[in-house]
Design an enzyme around this catalytic site. Structure first.
Site, PDB file in Angstrom:
ATOM      1  N   ASP A   1      23.519   6.018  35.661  1.00  0.00           N
ATOM      2  CA  ASP A   1      23.283   5.450  36.458  1.00  0.00           C
ATOM      3  C   ASP A   1      22.257   5.995  37.904  1.00  0.00           C
ATOM      4  O   ASP A   1      22.130   5.081  38.553  1.00  0.00           O
ATOM      5  CB  ASP A   1      24.803   4.660  36.959  1.00  0.00           C
ATOM      6  CG  ASP A   1      25.278   6.345  37.610  1.00  0.00           C
ATOM      7  OD1 ASP A   1      24.648   7.437  37.457  1.00  0.00           O
ATOM      8  OD2 ASP A   1      26.387   6.279  38.431  1.00  0.00           O
ATOM      9  N   SER A   2      21.459   6.994  37.870  1.00  0.00           N
ATOM     10  CA  SER A   2      20.879   7.812  38.375  1.00  0.00           C
ATOM     11  C   SER A   2      19.534   6.629  38.335  1.00  0.00           C
ATOM     12  O   SER A   2      18.332   6.144  38.682  1.00  0.00           O
ATOM     13  CB  SER A   2      19.784   8.747  37.653  1.00  0.00           C
ATOM     14  OG  SER A   2      19.918   9.168  36.367  1.00  0.00           O
TER      15      SER A   2
ATOM     16  N   ASP B   1      26.230   5.672  30.851  1.00  0.00           N
ATOM     17  CA  ASP B   1      27.299   6.477  32.232  1.00  0.00           C
ATOM     18  C   ASP B   1      27.988   5.056  33.375  1.00  0.00           C
ATOM     19  O   ASP B   1      27.285   3.917  33.309  1.00  0.00           O
ATOM     20  CB  ASP B   1      25.633   6.559  33.189  1.00  0.00           C
ATOM     21  CG  ASP B   1      26.910   7.441  33.949  1.00  0.00           C
ATOM     22  OD1 ASP B   1      27.378   7.912  34.518  1.00  0.00           O
ATOM     23  OD2 ASP B   1      25.370   8.233  35.315  1.00  0.00           O
TER      24      ASP B   1
ATOM     25  N   LYS C   1      30.717   7.926  29.608  1.00  0.00           N
ATOM     26  CA  LYS C   1      29.983   8.960  30.606  1.00  0.00           C
ATOM     27  C   LYS C   1      31.690   8.848  32.260  1.00  0.00           C
ATOM     28  O   LYS C   1      30.682   7.605  32.638  1.00  0.00           O
ATOM     29  CB  LYS C   1      29.210   9.413  30.886  1.00  0.00           C
ATOM     30  CG  LYS C   1      29.540  10.708  32.278  1.00  0.00           C
ATOM     31  CD  LYS C   1      28.427  11.710  32.197  1.00  0.00           C
ATOM     32  CE  LYS C   1      26.949  11.209  33.099  1.00  0.00           C
ATOM     33  NZ  LYS C   1      27.393  10.953  34.482  1.00  0.00           N
TER      34      LYS C   1
ATOM     35  N   GLU D   1      32.726   9.726  36.103  1.00  0.00           N
ATOM     36  CA  GLU D   1      32.533  10.723  37.142  1.00  0.00           C
ATOM     37  C   GLU D   1      33.922  10.849  37.192  1.00  0.00           C
ATOM     38  O   GLU D   1      34.496   9.547  37.898  1.00  0.00           O
ATOM     39  CB  GLU D   1      31.830  10.602  38.219  1.00  0.00           C
ATOM     40  CG  GLU D   1      29.729  10.359  37.906  1.00  0.00           C
ATOM     41  CD  GLU D   1      28.978  10.357  39.395  1.00  0.00           C
ATOM     42  OE1 GLU D   1      29.776  10.301  40.216  1.00  0.00           O
ATOM     43  OE2 GLU D   1      27.758  10.194  39.271  1.00  0.00           O
TER      44      GLU D   1
ATOM     45  N   GLU E   1      27.862  19.639  36.974  1.00  0.00           N
ATOM     46  CA  GLU E   1      26.811  19.152  37.998  1.00  0.00           C
ATOM     47  C   GLU E   1      26.554  20.204  39.157  1.00  0.00           C
ATOM     48  O   GLU E   1      27.314  20.109  39.498  1.00  0.00           O
ATOM     49  CB  GLU E   1      26.226  17.765  38.019  1.00  0.00           C
ATOM     50  CG  GLU E   1      25.799  17.180  38.593  1.00  0.00           C
ATOM     51  CD  GLU E   1      25.181  15.887  39.375  1.00  0.00           C
ATOM     52  OE1 GLU E   1      25.777  15.141  38.635  1.00  0.00           O
ATOM     53  OE2 GLU E   1      23.984  15.863  40.344  1.00  0.00           O
TER      54      GLU E   1
HETATM   55  O1  KIV Z   1      23.469   9.412  35.782  1.00  0.00           O
HETATM   56  C1  KIV Z   1      22.761  11.044  35.330  1.00  0.00           C
HETATM   57  O2  KIV Z   1      21.532  10.526  35.321  1.00  0.00           O
HETATM   58  C2  KIV Z   1      23.926  11.273  35.158  1.00  0.00           C
HETATM   59  C3  KIV Z   1      23.257  12.990  34.737  1.00  0.00           C
HETATM   60  C4  KIV Z   1      22.572  13.872  36.166  1.00  0.00           C
HETATM   61  C5  KIV Z   1      24.311  14.158  34.335  1.00  0.00           C
HETATM   62  O3  KIV Z   1      24.862  11.852  35.735  1.00  0.00           O
END
Ligand code: KIV
Length: 268
Positions: free
Chosen positions: A41-42, A80, A110, A112, A178
């Site tokens: 989600d980055s 994510d 994934k 959080e 992280e």
């Molecule tokens: O969203 C992302 O890129 C992440 C990584 C930094 C693990 O969650």
């Protein structure tokens, strides 16, 4: 690559994971034999121009994940799950996570993680949706925790170890750690048998993950725990400047970039 192959790599050779958000980047990551591609989600901060990951929507994640999956043959593709796509109710969470596999062709999701994701991880895993947990700094909670190093005192470090064990027991196939102290990451890695994937968590995890834009030097800066391995931004700037100069000087397009049809000469 399947989630169970990643799980089996714990304690074996180092596991590699990188983010990717589009097809051409995913193809290069896959060709480099990276084990897992995370559609993080980055994408919100690094590609979509948001100030944080919070505005990222399910539709955006599904679209980027599908692009990555189309270009990836071997690596495990992980979607994510964005802010509030899970946590408010199991039915919605399962539907949102399931969509990433059904519609976007991800291999896993994934989350959080925290106390609120233990039971959900169990349900998703039982339904056949592999889950990668994520502990330590979880940026979706930045308004509550800030974007600081986590697990720096005894109480929060023990909580992270406990949550790691609970997510393993719930069926998570791996765990991202992280921005936690390297000695805590080492303790977590020793405490569980699924692989730990560190980012800002020192060398003693089973694998490492970084944001691709920082690795290739596309983003303007890097997190202090990250490392720039290339300078794509300068390459892009040079290419764009050269293009503008060539158009302005009349050098582009040249004869070899143009074609003429004698049949249409009479039209003029
Ligand atoms: O969203 C992302 O890129 C992440 C990584 C930094 C693990 O969650």
């Amino acid at each position: 690559m399947r989630a169970r192959d990643i799980r089996a790599k714990a304690g074996d050779e180092p596991i590699t994971m990188l983010t990717a958000y589009d097809a051409p980047t995913a193809q290069l990551v896959d060709e480099a034999d990276i084990d897992m591609v995370l559609v993080g989600d980055s994408v919100g901060n690094v590609r979509l121009g948001y100030d944080s990951t919070l505005p990222v929507t399910n539709d955006e994640m599904a679209s980027h994940t599908a692009a990555v999956a189309r270009a990836t043959d071997d690596a495990l593709v992980i979607a994510d799950m964005p802010f509030l796509s899970y946590g408010a109710g199991d039915a919605d969470a399962i539907e949102n996570c399931g969509r990433m596999l059904k519609e976007a062709d991800a291999d896993a999701v994934k989350l959080e993680s925290g106390h609120h994701t233990v039971d959900l991880t169990r349900k998703l895993t039982r339904l056949g949706i592999p889950v990668q947990a994520h502990l330590g700094l979880t940026p979706q909670r930045e308004n509550e925790t800030g974007l600081y190093r986590q697990g720096t005192d005894e109480e929060s470090a023990s909580e992270i170890i406990d949550l790691a064990r609970e997510h393993e027991a719930a069926g998570a196939f791996s765990l991202v750690l992280e921005h936690v102290p390297a000695n805590l990451a080492e303790a977590v890695t020793d405490a569980i048998s699924i692989p730990t994937i560190g980012i800002g968590a020192g060398p003693n995890c089973d694998g490492q993950v970084l944001v691709i834009d920082e690795v290739i030097g596309l983003s303007e800066g890097t997190a202090p725990f990250s490392k720039q391995f290339g300078d794509v931004r300068s390459e892009m700037r040079d290419a764009i400047d050269s293009y503008a100069e060539a158009v302005e000087s009349g050098e582009f397009p040249a004869e070899e970039h143009s074609h003429y049809e004698s049949d249409i000469d009479d039209v003029y």
